[in-house]
Design an enzyme around this catalytic site. Structure first.
Site, PDB file in Angstrom:
ATOM      1  N   TYR A 116       0.836  -1.207   0.000  1.00 11.78           N
ATOM      2  CA  TYR A 116       0.000   0.000   0.000  1.00 11.78           C
ATOM      3  C   TYR A 116       0.870   1.256   0.000  1.00 11.78           C
ATOM      4  O   TYR A 116       1.645   1.482   0.934  1.00 11.78           O
ATOM      5  CB  TYR A 116      -0.905  -0.026   1.225  1.00 11.78           C
ATOM      6  CG  TYR A 116      -2.022   0.981   1.261  1.00 11.78           C
ATOM      7  CD1 TYR A 116      -2.036   2.128   0.477  1.00 11.78           C
ATOM      8  CD2 TYR A 116      -3.100   0.775   2.103  1.00 11.78           C
ATOM      9  CE1 TYR A 116      -3.077   3.031   0.526  1.00 11.78           C
ATOM     10  CE2 TYR A 116      -4.156   1.671   2.163  1.00 11.78           C
ATOM     11  CZ  TYR A 116      -4.127   2.805   1.379  1.00 11.78           C
ATOM     12  OH  TYR A 116      -5.167   3.698   1.441  1.00 11.78           O
ATOM     13  N   TYR A 136      -2.392   4.543 -10.094  1.00 13.30           N
ATOM     14  CA  TYR A 136      -3.467   3.738 -10.699  1.00 13.30           C
ATOM     15  C   TYR A 136      -4.827   4.212 -10.188  1.00 13.30           C
ATOM     16  O   TYR A 136      -5.630   4.792 -10.925  1.00 13.30           O
ATOM     17  CB  TYR A 136      -3.183   2.271 -10.403  1.00 13.30           C
ATOM     18  CG  TYR A 136      -4.334   1.302 -10.291  1.00 13.30           C
ATOM     19  CD1 TYR A 136      -5.173   1.022 -11.368  1.00 13.30           C
ATOM     20  CD2 TYR A 136      -4.541   0.607  -9.099  1.00 13.30           C
ATOM     21  CE1 TYR A 136      -6.207   0.089 -11.239  1.00 13.30           C
ATOM     22  CE2 TYR A 136      -5.553  -0.320  -8.970  1.00 13.30           C
ATOM     23  CZ  TYR A 136      -6.401  -0.576 -10.037  1.00 13.30           C
ATOM     24  OH  TYR A 136      -7.400  -1.488  -9.893  1.00 13.30           O
TER      25      TYR A 136
END
Lengths: 136, 383
Positions: free
Chosen positions: B279, B327
């Site tokens: 993450y 993204y």
């Protein structure tokens, strides 16, 4: 202009801290069993689990432990204040608390981790005083 | 604990029909799209789902919207890592026969703010009393402050942090779904407008509208599903604070707690990991996690990511979707780390050149939630 930034609402456990600042006194709990400083104020010592906590008055001196300089993405009420320094100050007595550094240029050249600082009692409203810090 | 390794498998993953800027879609609509797309990917029906895992939304709200009555559910909400933690919880429940088809889902209209779930606390909570009066800008200020300490203790530089943003953007350039795909240089990251020093805009994740969902089932059932199962080999979770002002050490995250049991359960070593999804709420989140998980020593994260090591063609393929930095990132990103890991391990991109990490068999997934507060680590393997 009325103070428009977020204000704390004390609870029964934290009330002595906020009352202390109002009286221009920095009060931090200390555990009578393990002797560690406790902050934020609690009903139980997070270091040893004791409920035997006592209020102590701190010197108001400490050092900068970490900091950031807020330029963008600030809460709305702080937008006009940017850039400003948000820091963690480690008190001589051992506790760390979040604060703003004042009376210093908000730049990574002027603010240093480890820099000695002292408390400034900022009476932001008639009822609330915030603990801020400046270089010493 | 060894008895849990590999007994559950991921059989379906999906995003919502679209991701990006979606002002015409509500948050729950995004959740529903991703959920249906994921069960489709598995060759199942939403009627087959008997377990719901959600954070942000409560399991009640997700199940109600989808019209299902699960016999198992978990609303562990510790921020963006919740979904990786849910994966371990789901695998545990499945291995113990408490449920069979688990849906883990998260969606947010994070950018357009349409029909968002409620957030925030109040002025009498600890954060309201001891942080909010000082104007720390949300997550970005918290992670920036922690990062200042790493720079101080280990000499980590903004250039080293920028290596992560640049490498991640190279992966995004290979992903048509990525929100930003134009080339970045180190200098672009350094020169970007400052948000909270030491972070400029390009050290920070995106803010988008998106949902993602994952379907988990028993290995036996998985082998009857449409797609190649990706086994859940190991998992762990950890936390040591909520507020950034309470974090015991700004240079040691809870990955040090969640990582070791995941590796131990999976019975693999760091050298066995072919591809990693860590993450990337901020560049520092990745650097700290690499250290906490033991891919390098404490303080060596800056050196580890230097020389575009994590980019396509580098020897540590990382955040191969383009991550939260490039993204998509609707607010809580963890679910998307699982989705991308599964696609890499299934070899979904086998015909897409460097988009596919060649011969990927074992993947690592790691979520960080809150204010570096809580992490989940999972290790997945191609069946």
């Amino acid at each position: 202009m009325a103070y428009d930034k977020p204000l704390p609402v004390p609870d029964p456990v934290t009330r002595p801290f906020w009352d202390g600042l109002k009286a221009h006194e920095l009060r931090v709990q200390r555990c009578r069993d393990c002797n560690d400083a406790v902050f934020y104020p609690r009903a139980v010592c997070p270091h040893c689990g004791s409920r035997n906590l006592a209020w102590t008055v701190c010197s108001g001196r400490g050092t900068v432990h970490a900091f950031t300089i807020a330029h963008r993405g600030t809460p709305a009420a702080f937008r006009s204040a940017a850039p400003y320094v948000v820091a963690m100050v480690e008190l001589e007595e051992g506790a760390r608390l979040m604060t703003n550094l004042v009376e210093v240029e908000p730049s990574p050249e002027a603010v240093r981790i480890g820099m000695p600082v002292e408390i400034v009692f900022d009476d932001v409203t008639d009822t609330v005083t915030l603990a801020k810090f400046r270089p010493r | 604990m060894m008895g849990l390794s590999g007994r559950a498998a991921i059989v379906g993953v999906a995003e919502s029909d679209a991701i990006g800027i979606l002002p015409d879609k509500s948050t729950l609509q995004l959740v529903a799209e991703a959920s249906l797309n994921a069960v489709d990917d598995a060759g199942l029906s939403v009627r087959d789902v008997d377990a719901v895992f959600a954070a942000g939304w409560r399991p009640t709200e997700v199940a109600e919207y989808l019209g299902i009555a699960p016999r198992y559910f978990d609303g562990t909400q510790v921020g963006g890592s919740s979904y990786v933690i849910h994966l371990g919880h789901a695998a545990t429940a499945i291995a113990n026969g408490l449920c069979e088809i688990a849906l883990i889902v998260h969606g947010e209209s994070g950018r357009s703010r349409v029909g968002m779930f409620p957030e925030g606390g109040g002025p009498q909570l600890p954060a309201g009393q001891f942080e909010a009066p000082f104007g720390l800008p949300g997550a970005v200020g918290a992670y920036a402050m922690a990062c200042s300490r790493h720079m101080h203790e280990f000499g980590t530089t903004r250039e080293q942090l920028a290596e992560i943003a640049v490498a991640t953007r190279k992966w995004a350039a290979l992903n048509p779904k990525a929100f930003v795909r134009d080339k970045l240089e180190i200098a672009d990251v350094i020169d970007a407008p400052l948000i909270c020093w030491p972070f400029g805009k390009l050290d920070c994740c995106l803010v988008t509208d998106a949902a993602g969902a994952v379907i988990v089932t028993s290995l036996e059932r998985a082998r009857d599903c449409r797609r190649r199962p990706i086994r859940v080999l190991g998992f762990g979770e950890g936390l040591d604070h909520q507020m950034i002002s309470e974090m015991p050490s700004y240079v040691h995250g809870p990955g040090r707690i969640s990582g070791p049991p995941a590796f131990a359960m999976a019975g693999v070593s760091h050298a066995d990991i072919d591809v990693s999804q860590i993450y990337d709420s901020f560049t520092y989140t990745v650097l700290l996690t690499l250290e906490d998980l033991g891919f390098c020593g404490k303080g060596e994260g800056g050196l580890f990511v230097s020389g575009q090591r994590t980019a396509p063609g580098g020897d540590f393929p990382l955040n191969t979707s383009g991550g939260g930095l490039s993204y998509t990132h609707p607010g809580m990103f963890g679910i998307f780390t699982i989705i991308e890991a599964v696609r890499q391990l299934r070899h979904d991109y086998a015909d897409h050149g460097p988009r596919q990490v060649a011969d990927a068999v074992i993947g690592l997934v790691h979520g960080t939630g809150g204010r570096l507060s809580a992490t989940g680590t999972a290790i997945l393997g191609r069946d």
